[in-house]
Design a protein around this motif. Structure first.
Motif, PDB file in Angstrom:
ATOM      1  N   LEU A   1      -4.933  -3.151  -4.938  1.00  0.00           N
ATOM      2  CA  LEU A   1      -4.280  -1.954  -4.410  1.00  0.00           C
ATOM      3  C   LEU A   1      -3.915  -0.982  -5.528  1.00  0.00           C
ATOM      4  O   LEU A   1      -4.095   0.234  -5.394  1.00  0.00           O
ATOM      5  CB  LEU A   1      -3.025  -2.343  -3.627  1.00  0.00           C
ATOM      6  CG  LEU A   1      -3.240  -3.087  -2.312  1.00  0.00           C
ATOM      7  CD1 LEU A   1      -1.898  -3.552  -1.742  1.00  0.00           C
ATOM      8  CD2 LEU A   1      -3.969  -2.208  -1.304  1.00  0.00           C
TER       9      LEU A   1
ATOM     10  N   ARG B   1      -7.030   0.744  -6.674  1.00  0.00           N
ATOM     11  CA  ARG B   1      -7.532   1.683  -5.668  1.00  0.00           C
ATOM     12  C   ARG B   1      -6.706   2.961  -5.606  1.00  0.00           C
ATOM     13  O   ARG B   1      -7.246   4.062  -5.465  1.00  0.00           O
ATOM     14  CB  ARG B   1      -7.540   1.005  -4.292  1.00  0.00           C
ATOM     15  CG  ARG B   1      -8.296   1.811  -3.233  1.00  0.00           C
ATOM     16  CD  ARG B   1      -8.178   1.181  -1.879  1.00  0.00           C
ATOM     17  NE  ARG B   1      -6.819   1.290  -1.343  1.00  0.00           N
ATOM     18  CZ  ARG B   1      -6.415   0.704  -0.204  1.00  0.00           C
ATOM     19  NH1 ARG B   1      -7.261  -0.045   0.488  1.00  0.00           N
ATOM     20  NH2 ARG B   1      -5.182   0.868   0.228  1.00  0.00           N
ATOM     21  N   GLU B   2      -5.377   2.821  -5.706  1.00  0.00           N
ATOM     22  CA  GLU B   2      -4.510   3.982  -5.548  1.00  0.00           C
ATOM     23  C   GLU B   2      -4.290   4.757  -6.850  1.00  0.00           C
ATOM     24  O   GLU B   2      -4.107   5.978  -6.816  1.00  0.00           O
ATOM     25  CB  GLU B   2      -3.157   3.546  -4.981  1.00  0.00           C
ATOM     26  CG  GLU B   2      -3.241   2.861  -3.627  1.00  0.00           C
ATOM     27  CD  GLU B   2      -3.874   3.726  -2.550  1.00  0.00           C
ATOM     28  OE1 GLU B   2      -3.693   4.971  -2.597  1.00  0.00           O
ATOM     29  OE2 GLU B   2      -4.564   3.179  -1.662  1.00  0.00           O
TER      30      GLU B   2
ATOM     31  N   ARG C   1       0.958   4.194  -2.845  1.00  0.00           N
ATOM     32  CA  ARG C   1       0.586   5.584  -2.529  1.00  0.00           C
ATOM     33  C   ARG C   1       1.701   6.545  -2.927  1.00  0.00           C
ATOM     34  O   ARG C   1       1.445   7.627  -3.449  1.00  0.00           O
ATOM     35  CB  ARG C   1       0.268   5.701  -1.046  1.00  0.00           C
ATOM     36  CG  ARG C   1      -1.075   5.094  -0.673  1.00  0.00           C
ATOM     37  CD  ARG C   1      -1.316   5.116   0.805  1.00  0.00           C
ATOM     38  NE  ARG C   1      -2.589   4.486   1.139  1.00  0.00           N
ATOM     39  CZ  ARG C   1      -2.830   3.833   2.266  1.00  0.00           C
ATOM     40  NH1 ARG C   1      -1.862   3.708   3.179  1.00  0.00           N
ATOM     41  NH2 ARG C   1      -4.000   3.292   2.497  1.00  0.00           N
TER      42      ARG C   1
ATOM     43  N   GLU D   1       0.830  -1.201   0.000  1.00  0.00           N
ATOM     44  CA  GLU D   1       0.000   0.000   0.000  1.00  0.00           C
ATOM     45  C   GLU D   1       0.864   1.251   0.000  1.00  0.00           C
ATOM     46  O   GLU D   1       0.612   2.206  -0.745  1.00  0.00           O
ATOM     47  CB  GLU D   1      -0.912   0.005   1.224  1.00  0.00           C
ATOM     48  CG  GLU D   1      -2.032  -1.006   1.197  1.00  0.00           C
ATOM     49  CD  GLU D   1      -2.923  -0.896   2.415  1.00  0.00           C
ATOM     50  OE1 GLU D   1      -3.893  -0.096   2.369  1.00  0.00           O
ATOM     51  OE2 GLU D   1      -2.654  -1.580   3.422  1.00  0.00           O
TER      52      GLU D   1
ATOM     53  N   ALA E   1       1.614   6.847  -6.696  1.00  0.00           N
ATOM     54  CA  ALA E   1       0.505   7.691  -7.147  1.00  0.00           C
ATOM     55  C   ALA E   1       0.846   9.168  -6.974  1.00  0.00           C
ATOM     56  O   ALA E   1       0.547   9.993  -7.853  1.00  0.00           O
ATOM     57  CB  ALA E   1      -0.767   7.349  -6.374  1.00  0.00           C
TER      58      ALA E   1
END
Length: 262
Positions: free
Chosen positions: A123, A126-127, A72, A68, A75
């Motif tokens: 993941l 989502r990110e 992040r 994660e 991103a």
């Protein structure tokens, strides 16, 4: 002009298929985020492509798709570099190290395979998907497998992870349809990458036969009698990412030489 070019974000970018994908999208005029586990590997991919294509605009970043925190951070870097993503292509994946019965499989191996192949896709979507603008022709392409469409004994971690990718792709396609973002999957068969050849070498050693004999046995099971080139998967992924497939979403495209027909 750079800001007007579409941006593709490609994970697994230093692998057999991922690198070809970077080259394809650069050739088609995209700016490309090339992401993979080892920063030096994707930096080498970037440098080699830029040496041949001086106007290539490539951001090379290290990315652990199972983390994660890593996603992040990626991103944030992509947002700062390009502000958006137009095509997200998730080539990063792992194979099961050995064929073992489910009842004998270690938790560590199960978690390793699921962590990259399924949890990692969750993941990454989502990110990174929030960087895809709504109603601007954005697309997400996952990489599943024909082994995700049926069970194969002794490879339960891999098969179930890729089956999960197919289902996740359909779920996300339905969820993002109102935003005009399409989500599809490519399901490869045997593709002639170093990962595939390493698996053949390992099986040949275990059976006590030559690599050529092992290759002929496995490729002989394929109706087209050969493993496909990485470009066969990349071309399908590019089509799914492009406007040419504007009415396709929630689909899994088989590119497998005929090993599974449905």
């Amino acid at each position: 002009m750079s800001e007007q070019r579409s941006i593709a974000c490609i994970t697994g970018a230093s692998g057999g298929q991922g690198r070809v994908a970077v080259e394809k999208f650069v050739a088609e005029g995209y700016r490309v985020v090339a992401a993979d586990l080892l920063p030096e590997a994707v930096e080498r991919v970037r440098d080699e492509i830029v040496a041949r294509v001086p106007d290539a605009d490539i951001l090379a970043i290290g990315l652990d798709q199972s983390s994660e925190e890593s996603l992040r951070e990626a991103a944030a870097r992509v947002r700062e570099w390009g502000g958006r993503i137009d095509a997200l292509l998730l080539f990063a994946g792992v194979v099961q190290r050995d064929g073992v019965p489910l009842l004998s499989m270690s938790t560590e191996e199960w978690d390793r395979v699921q962590g990259v192949n399924l949890r990692g896709v969750f993941l990454a979507c989502r990110e990174l998907a929030p960087l895809i603008p709504a109603h601007a022709g954005g697309s997400i392409v996952t990489i599943s497998s024909w082994w995700g469409q049926s069970g194969h004994p002794f490879y339960s971690a891999y098969c179930s992870s890729k089956a999960g990718v197919i289902s996740l792709t359909q779920c996300l396609a339905a969820e993002l349809a109102d935003a005009g973002i399409r989500v599809n999957s490519v399901a490869p068969g045997n593709i002639d990458t170093e990962m595939h050849r390493a698996a053949l070498r390992g099986e040949a050693e275990e059976r006590g036969i030559s690599f050529d004999e092992m290759r002929d046995i496995e490729w002989g099971k394929i109706p087209l009698k050969t493993a496909g080139p990485p470009s066969s998967i990349v071309e399908a992924a590019f089509w799914l990412a492009s406007e040419r497939s504007a009415y396709v979403t929630g689909a899994t495209i088989d590119v497998n030489g005929g090993v599974k027909m449905r």
